[in-house]
Motif scaffolding. Structure first.
Motif, mmCIF file in Angstrom:
data_model
loop_
_atom_site.group_PDB
_atom_site.id
_atom_site.type_symbol
_atom_site.label_atom_id
_atom_site.label_comp_id
_atom_site.label_asym_id
_atom_site.label_seq_id
_atom_site.Cartn_x
_atom_site.Cartn_y
_atom_site.Cartn_z
ATOM 1 N N TRP A 362 -53.013 -18.169 1.313
ATOM 2 C CA TRP A 362 -51.767 -17.659 1.050
ATOM 3 C C TRP A 362 -51.089 -17.351 -0.014
ATOM 4 N N TRP A 363 -50.141 -15.770 0.451
ATOM 5 C CA TRP A 363 -50.344 -14.836 -0.396
ATOM 6 C C TRP A 363 -48.157 -14.656 -0.357
ATOM 7 N N PRO A 364 -47.462 -14.113 -0.930
ATOM 8 C CA PRO A 364 -47.970 -14.757 -2.270
ATOM 9 C C PRO A 364 -47.473 -16.262 -2.412
ATOM 10 N N MET A 365 -47.251 -16.895 -3.610
ATOM 11 C CA MET A 365 -47.619 -18.462 -3.796
ATOM 12 C C MET A 365 -46.172 -18.276 -3.676
ATOM 13 N N PHE A 366 -45.359 -17.822 -4.583
ATOM 14 C CA PHE A 366 -43.811 -18.288 -4.324
ATOM 15 C C PHE A 366 -42.788 -16.389 -3.845
ATOM 16 N N ASP A 367 -41.519 -16.566 -3.740
ATOM 17 C CA ASP A 367 -41.460 -15.230 -2.805
ATOM 18 C C ASP A 367 -41.460 -13.752 -4.120
ATOM 19 N N MET A 368 -41.646 -12.500 -3.384
ATOM 20 C CA MET A 368 -41.902 -11.740 -4.589
ATOM 21 C C MET A 368 -40.683 -10.152 -4.314
ATOM 22 N N VAL A 369 -41.159 -9.405 -5.360
ATOM 23 C CA VAL A 369 -39.775 -8.222 -5.328
ATOM 24 C C VAL A 369 -39.908 -7.327 -4.341
ATOM 25 N N ALA A 370 -39.395 -6.603 -3.017
ATOM 26 C CA ALA A 370 -40.168 -5.917 -2.282
ATOM 27 C C ALA A 370 -39.886 -4.586 -3.187
ATOM 28 N N TRP A 371 -40.838 -3.963 -2.668
ATOM 29 C CA TRP A 371 -41.216 -2.777 -3.608
ATOM 30 C C TRP A 371 -39.671 -1.390 -3.148
ATOM 31 N N ALA A 372 -39.523 -1.565 -2.116
ATOM 32 C CA ALA A 372 -38.155 -0.671 -2.227
ATOM 33 C C ALA A 372 -37.530 -0.685 -3.389
ATOM 34 N N TYR A 373 -37.322 -1.895 -4.308
ATOM 35 C CA TYR A 373 -36.702 -1.938 -5.698
ATOM 36 C C TYR A 373 -36.989 -0.938 -6.852
ATOM 37 N N ARG A 374 -37.905 -0.256 -7.302
ATOM 38 C CA ARG A 374 -38.566 0.983 -7.243
ATOM 39 C C ARG A 374 -37.923 1.503 -7.265
ATOM 40 N N GLN A 375 -36.839 2.051 -6.163
ATOM 41 C CA GLN A 375 -36.320 3.528 -5.924
ATOM 42 C C GLN A 375 -34.492 3.159 -5.373
ATOM 43 N N GLY A 376 -34.765 1.425 -5.804
ATOM 44 C CA GLY A 376 -33.290 1.310 -5.206
ATOM 45 C C GLY A 376 -32.546 1.013 -6.712
ATOM 46 N N THR A 377 -31.018 0.298 -5.880
ATOM 47 C CA THR A 377 -30.296 0.798 -7.184
ATOM 48 C C THR A 377 -29.675 -0.701 -7.215
ATOM 49 N N LYS A 378 -29.871 -1.717 -6.345
ATOM 50 C CA LYS A 378 -29.352 -3.076 -6.325
ATOM 51 C C LYS A 378 -29.877 -4.488 -7.458
ATOM 52 N N LYS A 379 -29.691 -4.756 -7.707
ATOM 53 C CA LYS A 379 -30.051 -6.255 -8.776
ATOM 54 C C LYS A 379 -30.932 -6.476 -8.098
ATOM 55 N N PRO A 380 -32.584 -6.788 -8.411
ATOM 56 C CA PRO A 380 -33.896 -7.184 -8.015
ATOM 57 C C PRO A 380 -33.709 -8.750 -6.707
ATOM 58 N N ALA A 381 -32.830 -9.559 -7.088
ATOM 59 C CA ALA A 381 -32.362 -10.416 -5.916
ATOM 60 C C ALA A 381 -32.146 -10.183 -4.741
ATOM 61 N N ASP A 382 -31.848 -8.932 -4.789
ATOM 62 C CA ASP A 382 -31.171 -7.771 -3.220
ATOM 63 C C ASP A 382 -32.453 -7.803 -3.002
ATOM 64 N N TYR A 383 -33.793 -7.796 -2.808
ATOM 65 C CA TYR A 383 -34.973 -7.982 -3.048
ATOM 66 C C TYR A 383 -35.928 -8.623 -2.360
ATOM 67 N N PHE A 384 -35.359 -9.819 -2.714
ATOM 68 C CA PHE A 384 -36.411 -10.643 -2.762
ATOM 69 C C PHE A 384 -37.217 -10.826 -1.102
#
Length: 427
Positions: A362-384
């Protein structure tokens, strides 16, 4: 583990009573900033794992698993060429060993150190990654035996060579093939380095799976070609790409050289284990025609039978032991639970058919940050992306257990009996 012939070592791990339940922490590392945002993508940083590594590994142990897929950030281990800092792998991998959990070490998970200019197309890449692998293997010789040379070569080639979003920013099918050839050469060189450093190491080759389909008979050839591309990395490193290969003319058309393809046949490596990364929301691909005659790809949410379909395909092609090396569903806890139950039931079905499916992650064990974060401008939690057994608290990054934790603990505690006997006859 004592030194045994490869077949004996593999056979001991596909015995009817053997099954490895596993988990992992998303470890995508893209060290090149996105031009308009200046952001990199380091999942360990974004999810707080660098600070919480000890607590996170305690959560792994609490699941009862005896195996974990775990990535090492090469860009921290070798921040400058030839300058080695083993502090993070020493403490993290050392802790897993102390917990009696066998790590399957991810050497490269998409990203490379910034000093390796040109990324995968740097002519020194195969030698540099082989040196990195050799040094790590020597450091943990006799303690760690499973390594993944490079996670998801096809997705790496797609983002680095087809889409141009990751270094070295190539585009089109020629870029895809150029990156794929370099990646595959690096994988072979890594396996060769393992053999020279520690013959007890078992490489675990992990790639993203896709299952293509269409309802348009005119697209059948394209569906078949796309399905062959799914297998390309494994076919290359195991020396299967010759003149008779379905993709041979296509590879030459888009820039592959016959002498390079011949090199892979001359330096073919074994595939002792194959890891299948699959997700119900991403893995099924349906080709259909648009109004203007072009085709597009849709991704319908898949049923649990996806696992069985893919397991049969890979077994028929490679005859290697398989394991689910990544899977999860995004969404509510109930949706994740359904996928867990359905996908594990599909593993049980494969084993009853004699397909050597020997593990589940089971992957990931806890939530990840979606890859769109790198190209976005919102805070990391908005990409969980809600995919884990634990959810991440958006404000504190605390790991909040969901009912999935106890569900998975129950499966793990059942060992091989939770997925039924493996009716496998070695060939």
């Amino acid at each position: 583990m004592t030194s045994l012939p490869l077949f004996s070592k593999v056979s001991s791990l596909i015995a009817p009573q053997a099954f490895w339940w596993s988990t992992g922490i998303e470890d995508t590392f893209i060290t090149e900033p996105w031009p308009s945002t200046g952001r990199i993508l380091d999942e360990y940083e974004l999810t707080g794992h660098y600070a919480r590594w000890s607590d996170d590994l305690a959560l792994v142990a609490a699941l009862g698993v005896k195996t974990v897929r775990y990535g090492i950030p090469w860009h921290h281990v070798e921040p400058e060429r030839g300058q080695w800092d083993w502090s993070f792998p020493d403490k993290a991998l050392g802790r897993l060993i102390d917990l009696r959990i066998d790590p399957i070490v991810d050497l490269v998970h998409y990203g490379l150190p910034p000093w390796l200019k040109g990324a995968y197309l740097n002519p020194e890449y195969p030698d540099r990654v082989a040196e990195y692998a050799s040094r790590l293997a020597a450091r943990f010789q006799g303690r760690i035996f499973w390594y993944t040379p490079l996670n998801e070569p096809r997705i790496t080639a797609w983002y680095c060579g087809r889409l141009g979003w990751w270094p070295p920013f190539r585009r089109g099918w020629s870029g895809f093939i150029e990156i794929m050839m370099a990646i595959a050469r690096g994988i072979v060189r890594t396996v060769q380095a393992f053999r020279a450093t520690d013959p007890d190491i078992l490489p675990v080759h992990v790639d993203a799976t896709d299952l293509y389909e269409t309802r348009d008979p005119a697209l059948t050839d394209e569906v078949e070609r796309r399905q062959e591309i799914v297998f390309l990395a494994l076919d290359l490193v195991s020396g299967r790409v010759g003149h008779e290969h379905r993709l041979w003319p296509w590879l030459l058309k888009h820039g592959a050289r016959e002498e390079d393809l011949a090199w892979f046949q001359e330096n073919a490596v074994d595939l002792p284990f194959i890891g299948l990364n699959l997700y119900p929301m991403f893995t099924k691909k349906r080709l259909q025609r648009e109004a203007r005659g072009r085709f597009r790809i849709r991704q319908p949410y898949a049923s649990g039978d996806l696992v069985a379909q893919l397991g049969r395909l890979y077994h028929a092609r490679y005859k290697s032991p398989l394991f689910v090396s990544e899977t999860a569903s995004v969404g509510s806890v109930a949706k994740r639970q359904r996928w867990m139950d359905d996908s594990i039931a599909s593993v049980r079905q494969l084993r009853s058919e004699g397909v050597p499916m020997v593990g589940y992650t089971w992957w990931p064990m806890f939530d990840m940050v979606a890859w769109a974060y790198r190209q976005g401008t919102k805070k990391p939690a908005d990409y969980f992306a809600a995919m884990g057994l634990w959810d991440l608290n958006p404000a504190t990054l605390d790991r909040t257990p969901t009912p999935l934790v106890s569900s998975y603990q129950t499966y793990v505690a059942g060992g091989a009996s939770a997925v039924g006997p493996l009716n496998f006859v070695a060939r």
